[in-house]
Design an enzyme around this catalytic site. Structure first.
Site, PDB file in Angstrom:
ATOM      1  N   ALA A 278       1.977  -9.830  -9.826  1.00 33.25           N
ATOM      2  CA  ALA A 278       1.802 -11.358  -9.359  1.00 33.25           C
ATOM      3  C   ALA A 278       3.388 -11.544  -8.445  1.00 33.25           C
ATOM      4  O   ALA A 278       3.883 -10.371  -7.778  1.00 33.25           O
ATOM      5  CB  ALA A 278       2.534 -12.324 -10.422  1.00 33.25           C
TER       6      ALA A 278
ATOM      7  N   GLY B 261       1.265  -8.074 -13.523  1.00 34.99           N
ATOM      8  CA  GLY B 261      -0.397  -8.566 -12.675  1.00 34.99           C
ATOM      9  C   GLY B 261      -1.470  -7.768 -13.033  1.00 34.99           C
ATOM     10  O   GLY B 261      -2.320  -7.701 -12.747  1.00 34.99           O
TER      11      GLY B 261
ATOM     12  N   GLU C  82      -2.192  -5.997 -15.777  1.00 35.54           N
ATOM     13  CA  GLU C  82      -2.549  -6.914 -16.758  1.00 35.54           C
ATOM     14  C   GLU C  82      -4.376  -7.400 -16.388  1.00 35.54           C
ATOM     15  O   GLU C  82      -5.445  -7.385 -16.944  1.00 35.54           O
ATOM     16  CB  GLU C  82      -2.091  -8.224 -16.548  1.00 35.54           C
ATOM     17  CG  GLU C  82      -0.909  -7.583 -17.214  1.00 35.54           C
ATOM     18  CD  GLU C  82       0.470  -9.064 -17.187  1.00 35.54           C
ATOM     19  OE1 GLU C  82       0.605  -9.259 -16.409  1.00 35.54           O
ATOM     20  OE2 GLU C  82       0.262  -9.633 -18.372  1.00 35.54           O
TER      21      GLU C  82
HETATM   22  N1  3HC Z   1       6.060  -9.698  -5.004  1.00 32.44           N
HETATM   23  C1  3HC Z   1       6.526 -10.180  -3.551  1.00 32.44           C
HETATM   24  N2  3HC Z   1       7.373  -9.469  -3.221  1.00 32.44           N
HETATM   25  C2  3HC Z   1       6.610  -8.250  -3.729  1.00 32.44           C
HETATM   26  C3  3HC Z   1       6.479  -7.636  -4.451  1.00 32.44           C
HETATM   27  C4  3HC Z   1       5.912  -8.487  -5.214  1.00 32.44           C
HETATM   28  N3  3HC Z   1       5.554  -8.305  -6.973  1.00 32.44           N
HETATM   29  N4  3HC Z   1       6.528  -6.034  -5.182  1.00 32.44           N
HETATM   30  C5  3HC Z   1       7.118  -5.589  -3.513  1.00 32.44           C
HETATM   31  N5  3HC Z   1       7.134  -7.029  -2.917  1.00 32.44           N
HETATM   32  C6  3HC Z   1       7.645  -6.571  -1.694  1.00 32.44           C
HETATM   33  C7  3HC Z   1       9.230  -6.452  -1.511  1.00 32.44           C
HETATM   34  O1  3HC Z   1      10.296  -7.463  -1.610  1.00 32.44           O
HETATM   35  C8  3HC Z   1       9.722  -5.346  -0.303  1.00 32.44           C
HETATM   36  O2  3HC Z   1       9.470  -6.498   0.778  1.00 32.44           O
HETATM   37  P1  3HC Z   1      10.503  -6.472   2.102  1.00 32.44           P
HETATM   38  O3  3HC Z   1       9.403  -5.220   2.985  1.00 32.44           O
HETATM   39  O4  3HC Z   1      10.439  -7.773   3.098  1.00 32.44           O
HETATM   40  O5  3HC Z   1      11.877  -6.383   1.736  1.00 32.44           O
HETATM   41  C9  3HC Z   1       8.159  -5.025   0.116  1.00 32.44           C
HETATM   42  O6  3HC Z   1       7.063  -5.544  -0.148  1.00 32.44           O
HETATM   43  C10 3HC Z   1       8.352  -3.530   0.048  1.00 32.44           C
HETATM   44  O7  3HC Z   1       7.996  -3.346  -1.640  1.00 32.44           O
HETATM   45  P2  3HC Z   1       9.034  -2.139  -1.950  1.00 32.44           P
HETATM   46  O8  3HC Z   1      10.031  -1.692  -0.484  1.00 32.44           O
HETATM   47  O9  3HC Z   1       9.523  -2.356  -2.989  1.00 32.44           O
HETATM   48  O10 3HC Z   1       8.160  -0.743  -2.043  1.00 32.44           O
HETATM   49  P3  3HC Z   1       8.151   0.737  -2.243  1.00 32.44           P
HETATM   50  O11 3HC Z   1       7.399   1.056  -1.549  1.00 32.44           O
HETATM   51  O12 3HC Z   1       9.731   1.201  -2.239  1.00 32.44           O
HETATM   52  O13 3HC Z   1       7.700   0.220  -3.897  1.00 32.44           O
HETATM   53  C11 3HC Z   1       6.578  -1.348  -6.039  1.00 32.44           C
HETATM   54  C12 3HC Z   1       6.959  -0.192  -4.212  1.00 32.44           C
HETATM   55  C13 3HC Z   1       6.950   0.057  -6.750  1.00 32.44           C
HETATM   56  C14 3HC Z   1       5.583  -1.789  -5.622  1.00 32.44           C
HETATM   57  C15 3HC Z   1       7.938  -2.399  -5.898  1.00 32.44           C
HETATM   58  O14 3HC Z   1       8.100  -3.228  -4.625  1.00 32.44           O
HETATM   59  C16 3HC Z   1       7.808  -2.795  -7.176  1.00 32.44           C
HETATM   60  O15 3HC Z   1       8.807  -2.389  -8.104  1.00 32.44           O
HETATM   61  N6  3HC Z   1       7.302  -4.105  -7.187  1.00 32.44           N
HETATM   62  C17 3HC Z   1       7.294  -5.212  -8.241  1.00 32.44           C
HETATM   63  C18 3HC Z   1       6.512  -4.544  -9.005  1.00 32.44           C
HETATM   64  C19 3HC Z   1       6.560  -6.074 -10.298  1.00 32.44           C
HETATM   65  O16 3HC Z   1       7.925  -6.018 -10.951  1.00 32.44           O
HETATM   66  N7  3HC Z   1       5.678  -5.957 -10.617  1.00 32.44           N
HETATM   67  C20 3HC Z   1       5.453  -7.664 -11.714  1.00 32.44           C
HETATM   68  C21 3HC Z   1       5.704  -9.176 -11.384  1.00 32.44           C
HETATM   69  S1  3HC Z   1       5.896  -9.752 -12.170  1.00 32.44           S
HETATM   70  C22 3HC Z   1       4.108 -10.365 -12.801  1.00 32.44           C
HETATM   71  O17 3HC Z   1       3.202  -9.532 -12.350  1.00 32.44           O
HETATM   72  C23 3HC Z   1       4.054 -10.942 -13.946  1.00 32.44           C
HETATM   73  C24 3HC Z   1       2.314 -11.187 -14.573  1.00 32.44           C
HETATM   74  O18 3HC Z   1       3.191 -10.593 -15.711  1.00 32.44           O
HETATM   75  C25 3HC Z   1       2.240 -12.457 -14.792  1.00 32.44           C
END
Ligand code: 3HC
Length: 693
Positions: free
Chosen positions: A63, A102, A105
């Protein structure tokens, strides 16, 4: 504006592509685009099956976290997932990069999942204080089994594609081009007459689990999840998955997800997610600053700290020279390193071969001349300026031009250290935290003359050695220790006021700290604090300041290492000591310190607000670039729980006006010295703003 989700046909297969850089997060336009494209697929008689694929570096990584602070806008993700699942024609998710949260999912709403071998899939919501809220808690247990799903969701760790395939989360691993492979997979389905396959229809029932499964599971994770809200909610969702009809269980998941999303813990953990990414950005150092190559490192000082520092480089394959002053110290240092590696080898977390490789990368020496070729030298010797002077003059004489000369000082003035050399632009502070081979924080201290190249190289180096580098400026104790001192100061003061140390430690522990302030003081060594206080030129003019530390050191009670400090120790177990209580009482009488009844709330306020006020001064002085950098320091270097988000975020959650009001209460009791609100704090509180606004 380019479409974030597009629809195309590859023969009789629809290819739906998400293109929302950088990580294809499920922002509102993506959810709308998915809904529209799958609707088009449903009505497109020429398309017999569909492939959902992503452009760029990854499949949908979850998400869009930035949307969680805003009102929810339809279509909400579970709706999209169910729409895909209910389609009458098969849909294949084609995964590369990381299908997370998400993203996974959505993939589990698809009827089939294929991935490249390098892909990873996971539900990391827990690390954001959330649970998988788009039916993930219902689907992963059906595909991977209840225990494996719980493990994945509670740890948040992604699974490599191979493991996910073995566990039944993926149907196939694709060699070669993913899109071509996924389209071929879809076409084979059509040919074989295989239609949609709904994950939600996979049977899952409580009878398949051993008796007491959930209560045993709760016990097994109790220690590592202490204080966190989300893990328990995840377990409740899985309990619902095995005991309720699917639709009811999804309703439960949704309720619990909303509880998590609106919790202060999730706000704190989401804050840290962005803080940890923001921290590497240095506005006044251009992004294209040239980096100096680091092929050879040297560490001066082979004590516990120096040894730990050396291990960081060996662990990533960079050769290190370890310099000590005499053979005995050098042998001791190498033995400590060996011991540190042997632990994980015995536990099976490291192979003997990997350990041998690391050990072979560490070369002991007694001769400064051997440091001549090092690209980076880190000094980790005794914490007094006089010793630093000797070392840095030597380094200036022997090190090659362009070598970075770093000090691991935890408090001392990096500019003064730099002035011992003829190349202050090459000097920087690299402050590791004990145990240096374990703790993830690296405080990077730029001096007034440190060059951009040296700053940029140090920031990049932190990532290379898998640490989180926080750039700070020079002051006594930098960010971490400077803020930690007022925290210890209040704990010390309370000891004089008759508050038992074990009570202060218990309250801090219950608030979430890994250890209370007295326990940490004993662990770090009271003599260390005492020495630091002596080196501190601007120490508060207060005879009661950290008086008990000094009094205990005078009695030879140095902390855990001498078997007694604030506590006495039975092995490593701290035991309250009446002798210390008596000493505190005598000192309080001598100093005229009143005995005070304090509530648990007051303990937290005094410990934390003292620290937060110092943080505000640090921000005002420009020592830290951002409030969120301070939060990163405390969550990575000082055992502050992630669910509090760091001291500055905690202050924001409490409300700065409330922090100021409490400080005024203590100011009335103790005077201005410690409890005058910092100008920044006072101003933000007055304006109704936050540190991390
Ligand atoms: N939403 C918004 N922005 C996000 C994001 C997300 N889910 N994931 C990453 N970003 C942004 C980061 O803030 C970063 O922004 P910036 O360049 O402005 O600083 C940019 O994307 C790149 O991210 P990383 O620097 O972390 O890039 P990496 O290549 O090192 O890592 C990744 C990529 C493994 C995808 C890592 O970003 C990550 O772990 N992201 C979060 C994943 C996550 O937690 N997903 C679950 C979200 S909650 C959800 O899905 C709820 C659902 O169940 C309803």
């Amino acid at each position: 504006m380019p479409e974030v989700v597009s629809y195309a046909l590859d023969g009789d297969i629809a290819v739906i592509t998400v293109d929302n850089p950088p990580v294809n997060a499920l922002s509102l336009p993506v959810r709308r685009g998915l809904a529209a494209c799958f609707e088009r697929f449903a009505g497109d008689a020429s398309a017999k099956a569909a492939v959902l694929i992503c452009s760029g570096r990854t499949f949908i990584a979850g998400a869009d976290i930035t949307e969680f602070d805003k009102p929810i806008e339809e279509p909400w993700l579970p709706k999209v997932v169910h729409y895909i699942e209910d389609l009458a024609k098969p849909v294949v998710a084609a995964i590369h990069g990381t299908a997370l949260g998400g993203g996974l999912e959505t993939a589990m709403g698809c009827h089939y999942r294929v991935a490249v071998a390098a892909a990873q899939v996971g539900l990391p919501e827990v690390s954001l204080g959330l649970l998988p809220g788009a039916t993930g808690t219902q689907r992963l247990p059906r595909l991977a089994g209840v225990e494996a799903a719980l493990n994945a969701m509670i740890s948040g760790r992604p699974m490599p594609a191979k493991v996910a395939h073995e566990k039944g989360v993926l149907d196939a691993i694709i060699d070669g081009d993913l899109k071509a492979g996924a389209v071929a997979f879809a076409r084979d389905l059509v040919k074989a007459g295989k239609g949609p396959r709904k994950v939600r229809e996979i049977a899952l029932d409580a009878a398949s689990l051993p008796a007491g499964f959930f209560s045993d599971y709760r016990k097994s994770i109790a220690r590592e999840t202490r204080g966190f809200f989300a893990p328990e909610q995840i377990i409740k969702c899985v309990e619902a998955a095995v005991s309720l009809p699917y639709d009811q269980a999804v309703k439960r998941e949704n309720e619990l997800f909303m509880q998590c999303m609106t919790s202060p813990q999730s706000r704190a953990q989401r804050h840290l997610f962005f803080a940890e990414r923001e921290v590497s950005k240095v506005p006044d150092v251009p992004k294209d600053t040239a980096l100096r190559p680091i092929h050879q490192v040297a560490v001066v000082g082979g004590g516990t700290m120096g040894g730990g520092i050396a291990m960081n480089f060996a662990n990533v394959g960079i050769p290190v020279i370890l310099k000590e002053i005499n053979q005995e110290a050098l042998d001791r240092g190498m033995a400590i390193i060996r011991g540190n590696y042997e632990g994980p080898v015995k536990k099976g977390r490291m192979s003997q071969e990997a350990m041998d490789k690391c050990m072979a990368l560490i070369t002991p020496t007694l001769d400064y001349k051997d440091l001549g070729n090092a690209d980076l030298v880190i000094e980790a010797v005794f914490e007094t300026m006089a010793v630093k002077e000797i070392v840095f003059k030597e380094l200036d004489a022997v090190c090659k031009q362009g070598a970075i000369l770093a000090s691991n000082t935890s408090t001392l003035n990096v500019d003064e250290i730099a002035a011992f050399t003829r190349r202050p632009e090459d000097v920087i502070g690299l402050h590791f935290f004990a145990p240096a081979n374990v703790m993830t924080l690296l405080e990077i201290v730029r001096g007034a003359k440190t060059s951009n190249e040296v700053i940029a190289t140090s920031m990049a180096l932190a990532k290379t050695i898998r640490k989180i580098g926080v750039l700070v400026r020079v002051c006594f104790g930098f960010v971490g220790n400077r803020m930690f001192f007022p925290y210890v100061r209040e704990a010390q003061r309370m000891m004089l006021e008759g508050v038992p140390p074990e009570r202060v430690d218990r309250v801090a522990f219950e608030w979430g700290m890994a250890m209370g302030p007295h326990g940490v003081s004993d662990l770090s060594g009271l003599d260390v604090f005492d020495k630091l206080n002596k080196e501190w030129k601007d120490k508060p003019n207060d005879p009661a300041y950290c008086r008990m530390i000094h009094a205990l050191v005078e009695k030879g009670r140095l902390g855990q290492k001498s078997g007694a400090g604030i506590y006495k120790y039975e092995g490593r177990t701290p035991v309250p000591d009446p002798e210390v209580t008596a000493l505190a009482k005598a000192e309080a009488e001598r100093l005229g310190v009143q005995q005070v009844e304090v509530s648990d709330e007051e303990i937290i306020e005094r410990l934390l607000f003292a620290m937060i006020n110092e943080g505000a001064l640090i921000l005002d002085e420009g020592i830290a670039m951002r409030a969120s950098d301070i939060d990163v320091v405390f969550c990575h270097g000082y055992g502050m729980p992630r669910h509090r988000g760091g001291p500055m975020k905690y202050a924001d959650e409490v409300g700065l006006a409330k922090v100021v009001a409490a400080m005024e209460k203590y100011r009335a009791r103790y005077g201005d010295l410690y409890w005058t609100p910092a100008p920044l704090l006072a101003r933000l509180a007055k304006e109704g703003k936050t540190f991390n606004g």
